[in-house]
Design a protein around this motif. Structure first.
Motif, PDB file in Angstrom:
ATOM      1  N   GLU A 128      53.974  30.331  44.014  1.00 22.01           N
ATOM      2  CA  GLU A 128      53.634  31.459  44.866  1.00 22.01           C
ATOM      3  C   GLU A 128      52.721  32.457  44.146  1.00 22.01           C
ATOM      4  OE1 GLU A 128      54.258  31.840  48.053  1.00 22.01           O
ATOM      5  OE2 GLU A 128      55.167  29.837  48.041  1.00 22.01           O
ATOM      6  N   THR A 129      52.913  32.623  42.830  1.00 24.62           N
ATOM      7  CA  THR A 129      52.050  33.532  42.072  1.00 24.62           C
ATOM      8  C   THR A 129      50.625  33.016  42.049  1.00 24.62           C
ATOM      9  OG1 THR A 129      53.901  34.257  40.683  1.00 24.62           O
ATOM     10  CG2 THR A 129      51.669  34.593  39.823  1.00 24.62           C
ATOM     11  N   THR A 130      50.460  31.718  41.846  1.00 26.34           N
ATOM     12  CA  THR A 130      49.120  31.120  41.834  1.00 26.34           C
ATOM     13  C   THR A 130      48.446  31.276  43.188  1.00 26.34           C
ATOM     14  OG1 THR A 130      49.816  29.501  40.166  1.00 26.34           O
ATOM     15  CG2 THR A 130      47.828  28.995  41.443  1.00 26.34           C
ATOM     16  N   GLY A 136      43.873  36.746  46.407  1.00 23.40           N
ATOM     17  CA  GLY A 136      43.602  38.137  46.061  1.00 23.40           C
ATOM     18  C   GLY A 136      44.700  39.076  46.504  1.00 23.40           C
ATOM     19  N   GLU A 137      45.906  38.540  46.645  1.00 24.20           N
ATOM     20  CA  GLU A 137      47.037  39.334  47.093  1.00 24.20           C
ATOM     21  C   GLU A 137      47.911  39.734  45.911  1.00 24.20           C
ATOM     22  OE1 GLU A 137      47.438  36.956  51.382  1.00 24.20           O
ATOM     23  OE2 GLU A 137      48.996  36.794  49.836  1.00 24.20           O
ATOM     24  N   ARG A 138      48.817  40.667  46.165  1.00 31.24           N
ATOM     25  CA  ARG A 138      49.741  41.111  45.128  1.00 31.24           C
ATOM     26  C   ARG A 138      50.760  40.008  44.840  1.00 31.24           C
ATOM     27  NH1 ARG A 138      53.483  46.603  45.471  1.00 31.24           N
ATOM     28  NH2 ARG A 138      54.440  46.411  43.382  1.00 31.24           N
TER      29      ARG A 138
END
Length: 328
Positions: A128-130, A136-138
């Motif tokens: 999910e972080t990738t 370009g989201e937090r």
């Protein structure tokens, strides 16, 4: 599906005689059927339903042992043959003391204390972080990927203690009881994935076991305000280490005698069903030996009898009152 009115004894699986109870006939012909009322102990309601529990019958001397564990804030280790009501006792305590939904930790050979405390989905967080970076989201909070287990949820600080059932502890790894000692003594645990975070992330919302709610954890430490009401069951398949036993209050539940069996049948199915079950109780007592028959098997037989089902049919009573140990 029809059900009996709340709080009333079940009348049985059929009301129109022996022919009505055969929902499945094995003739390959599809037909529309209406399932009859289920036994009271096999009815399922929404998790947060506050419907009254079925009565739990316990001797005063055994209730005194429960009260001792409550006063001492010690785990209650309940032993006894299958069908003596060990797990049901935990539900009865949670219901009578209004401790909310009973938390359950069913133990097996792969169970670990860490998994019962919390689980961290590192792979899911990486994925999910990738994806968030690519869009370009937090980045999602790490707490989204940490979920407390039943033991961890029981240790979340609250005004009133939670009730936790650790079921069949003797099926777990031989080191499992010793791994619980620190948690039982200190009433706390830490989540290393959170203790390593920077100071500006001291407070993290993690997933709670209770219906996807969240709990705020400070510096990765979870510590109870009141020690939970812990009921540990064991079928006596192996011994526990002295250090573990020292931290528990032990209750040995015997198999119900004839008088208590009658009381259990009446409480669950009513006096009418009890009057029609004299021969079944006699058969049950003749066949029963410790660990070979359970009380709920008698209830099953009485429930079928109450519905007008002929238990003398070939093999039917033997199928219901089958031995729990030995050769099949």
């Amino acid at each position: 599906m029809t059900t009996a009115p709340e709080g009333e004894p079940a009348s049985g699986p059929a009301s129109g005689g022996d022919a009505d109870w055969r929902l499945f006939r094995g003739d390959g012909v599809p037909r529309a059927i209406a399932l009859p009322s289920a036994p009271p102990w096999r009815r399922f309601t929404p998790v947060r339903s506050m419907r009254p529990e079925l009565p739990y019958l316990i001797e005063p001397r055994h209730a005194d042992v429960v009260n001792a564990a409550l006063h001492l804030r010690r785990p209650l280790l309940v032993t006894g043959p299958a069908g003596t009501g060990k797990s049901s006792l935990a539900r009865a305590i949670a219901h009578e003391l209004r401790l909310g939904e009973l938390l359950r930790w069913p133990v097996n050979s792969r169970s670990t204390v860490k998994d019962a405390l919390y689980q961290y989905d590192a792979i899911g967080r990486l994925r999910e972080t990738t994806l968030s970076r690519d869009r370009g989201e937090r980045e999602p909070s790490i707490g989204t990927f940490i979920r407390l287990g039943p033991l961890g949820t029981a240790l979340v600080p609250s005004a009133a203690p939670r009730a936790l059932l650790i079921d069949e502890m003797d099926k777990g790894d031989v080191d499992l009881p010793n791994d619980l000692l620190t948690v039982f003594e200190e009433g706390l645990f830490d989540i290393p994935e959170l203790t390593r975070l920077p100071e500006d992330m001291a407070d993290v919302e993690v997933q709670n076991l209770d219906h996807l709610g969240t709990v705020r954890v400070h510096r990765g430490l979870v510590q109870c305000a009141e020690f939970p009401v812990v009921v540990i069951t064991s079928n006596g398949e192996r011994d526990f280490p002295p250090a573990f036993l020292r931290r528990c209050v032990r209750l040995d539940l015997p198999v119900p005698d004839e008088e208590r069996l009658r009381a259990i049948v009446a409480a669950h199915l009513g006096d009418d069903a009890l009057r029609e079950a004299e021969d079944l109780i006699e058969v049950f007592l003749r066949r029963r030996a410790p660990g070979e028959l359970a009380t709920d098997q008698l209830l099953n037989a009485v429930f079928l009898r109450a519905g007008g089902i002929d238990l003398d049919a070939e093999g039917l009573l033997d199928a219901v009152l089958h031995q729990l140990t030995g050769a099949m």
